[in-house]
Design an enzyme around this catalytic site. Structure first.
Site, mmCIF file in Angstrom:
data_model
loop_
_atom_site.group_PDB
_atom_site.id
_atom_site.type_symbol
_atom_site.label_atom_id
_atom_site.label_comp_id
_atom_site.label_asym_id
_atom_site.label_seq_id
_atom_site.Cartn_x
_atom_site.Cartn_y
_atom_site.Cartn_z
ATOM 1 N N ASP A 19 0.837 -1.208 0.000
ATOM 2 C CA ASP A 19 0.000 0.000 0.000
ATOM 3 C C ASP A 19 0.869 1.254 0.000
ATOM 4 O O ASP A 19 1.983 1.240 0.532
ATOM 5 C CB ASP A 19 -0.916 -0.034 1.245
ATOM 6 N N HIS A 36 2.799 3.138 -8.924
ATOM 7 C CA HIS A 36 2.656 1.695 -9.166
ATOM 8 C C HIS A 36 3.894 1.154 -9.882
ATOM 9 O O HIS A 36 4.407 0.101 -9.544
ATOM 10 C CB HIS A 36 1.405 1.401 -9.990
ATOM 11 N N GLU A 66 -12.217 -4.997 -5.134
ATOM 12 C CA GLU A 66 -12.719 -3.620 -4.967
ATOM 13 C C GLU A 66 -11.942 -2.616 -5.822
ATOM 14 O O GLU A 66 -12.418 -1.506 -6.065
ATOM 15 C CB GLU A 66 -12.622 -3.181 -3.495
ATOM 16 N N LEU A 130 11.017 -20.392 -4.430
ATOM 17 C CA LEU A 130 9.909 -19.622 -3.826
ATOM 18 C C LEU A 130 8.634 -19.698 -4.668
ATOM 19 O O LEU A 130 8.689 -19.618 -5.893
ATOM 20 C CB LEU A 130 10.355 -18.149 -3.715
HETATM 21 C C1 FPP Z 1 -1.835 0.094 -3.407
HETATM 22 O O1 FPP Z 1 -1.360 1.424 -3.380
HETATM 23 C C2 FPP Z 1 -1.302 -0.655 -4.528
HETATM 24 C C3 FPP Z 1 -2.033 -1.342 -5.455
HETATM 25 C C4 FPP Z 1 -3.498 -1.395 -5.460
HETATM 26 C C5 FPP Z 1 -1.410 -2.046 -6.560
HETATM 27 C C6 FPP Z 1 -0.125 -2.739 -6.263
HETATM 28 C C7 FPP Z 1 0.627 -2.883 -7.530
HETATM 29 C C8 FPP Z 1 1.970 -2.816 -7.660
HETATM 30 C C9 FPP Z 1 2.911 -2.707 -6.538
HETATM 31 C C10 FPP Z 1 2.598 -2.818 -8.989
HETATM 32 C C11 FPP Z 1 2.633 -4.058 -9.779
HETATM 33 C C12 FPP Z 1 2.660 -5.329 -9.064
HETATM 34 C C13 FPP Z 1 2.994 -6.476 -9.637
HETATM 35 C C14 FPP Z 1 2.884 -7.714 -8.863
HETATM 36 C C15 FPP Z 1 3.467 -6.536 -11.010
HETATM 37 P P1 FPP Z 1 -2.453 2.565 -3.507
HETATM 38 O O2 FPP Z 1 -2.633 2.880 -4.944
HETATM 39 O O3 FPP Z 1 -3.690 2.171 -2.782
HETATM 40 O O4 FPP Z 1 -1.742 3.759 -2.755
HETATM 41 P P2 FPP Z 1 -2.439 4.916 -1.906
HETATM 42 O O5 FPP Z 1 -3.145 4.264 -0.759
HETATM 43 O O6 FPP Z 1 -1.279 5.749 -1.464
HETATM 44 O O7 FPP Z 1 -3.368 5.646 -2.829
#
Ligand code: FPP
Length: 246
Positions: A19, A36, A66, A130
């Site tokens: 997150d 991201h 969600e 892994l």
């Molecule tokens: C949450 O941060 C993150 C996500 C919903 C997506 C996670 C994706 C990645 C780390 C990139 C790609 C992953 C792979 C496995 C290829 P947020 O957007 O909710 O952040 P915020 O709470 O600060 O808005």
């Protein structure tokens, strides 16, 4: 038994709620997708860290059921990033014997993502290192609901007797069938909630919350989480005194 390394117990299964990508990007005055994209480096580092430590399973919450309600542009960006990352990382996964698997309602993903993911899962299936589990279009309530549907269907057919339904049976109908429950669940970015992740499977997980935003999360933070895990007394409902006599 949990493996020991450098005098520390290493969890067999670590689950992560990645997150803070959006906030990380905002701090740099950049678009959310930049957060991201930067999060992929953390995925790489933590996957490598877990492989080095001898963790058996690493589950990453990459896209929840969600998350579809985010702006379409962000959803598309995340799906494209997933395809791009699988393409670019596949050789490294093979080299390091990482087996890629996924949990979630995978049929609900766009065809391009589903195909790419399935190919990578198939290509890495014999790897003995892994197990990297991507939770995609996943939620804990979805997982329990799909399990109940199948169990009820079997009960109606008579292949499962209601009195035979116990915790092990339910576990065997979840998408994590055969995978031990995570001993350690990490959430980055200072939020302290489970957000519909592994609801059943995290019943006795140790939680580690950190203020670090996901794109900044590295092996040193993973090690702090494992240190904290080692400081916990896991009682599973018993008393401390009972544990002393085990
Ligand atoms: C949450 O941060 C993150 C996500 C919903 C997506 C996670 C994706 C990645 C780390 C990139 C790609 C992953 C792979 C496995 C290829 P947020 O957007 O909710 O952040 P915020 O709470 O600060 O808005």
């Amino acid at each position: 038994m949990i493996a020991k390394r450098d005098g520390r117990e290493i969890p067999k299964h670590i689950a992560v709620i990645m997150d803070g990508n959006g906030r990380w990007a905002k701090k740099q005055g950049a678009m959310r997708i930049f957060g991201h994209r930067s999060g992929v480096q953390a995925v790489r580092d933590i996957t490598e860290g877990c492989a080095e430590l001898g963790v058996d399973h690493l589950t990453l919450y990459a896209f929840s059921t969600e998350n579809w309600s985010r702006p379409q542009k962000e959803v598309d960006g995340l799906m494209n990033l997933l395809i791009k990352t699988i393409n670019s990382e596949l050789p490294t996964l093979m080299k390091n014997k990482v087996r890629l698997t996924a949990i979630g309602d995978l049929q609900g993903l766009a065809t391009g993502v589903y195909k790419k993911l399935s190919l990578a899962i198939d290509e890495t299936k014999l790897n003995k290192g892994l197990n990297l589990i991507l939770a995609l279009n996943y939620s804990g309530k979805w997982d329990l609901t799909q399990a109940f549907k199948v169990i009820c269907g079997e009960a109606i057919k008579g292949t499962i007797k209601p009195e035979a339904i116990d915790e092990d049976l339910v576990s065997n109908y979840l998408s994590t069938k055969g995978i031990p429950d995570p001993e350690l669940l990490i959430r980055t970015s200072g939020e302290m909630r489970i957000s519909n992740f592994l609801l059943w499977q995290s019943a006795y997980s140790e939680f580690f919350f950190t203020e670090v935003l996901w794109p900044d999360f590295r092996k040193k933070h993973l090690n702090l989480a494992i240190d904290s895990f080692n400081d916990r007394e896991r009682r599973f409902g018993k008393t401390s005194e009972q544990l002393d006599f085990q």
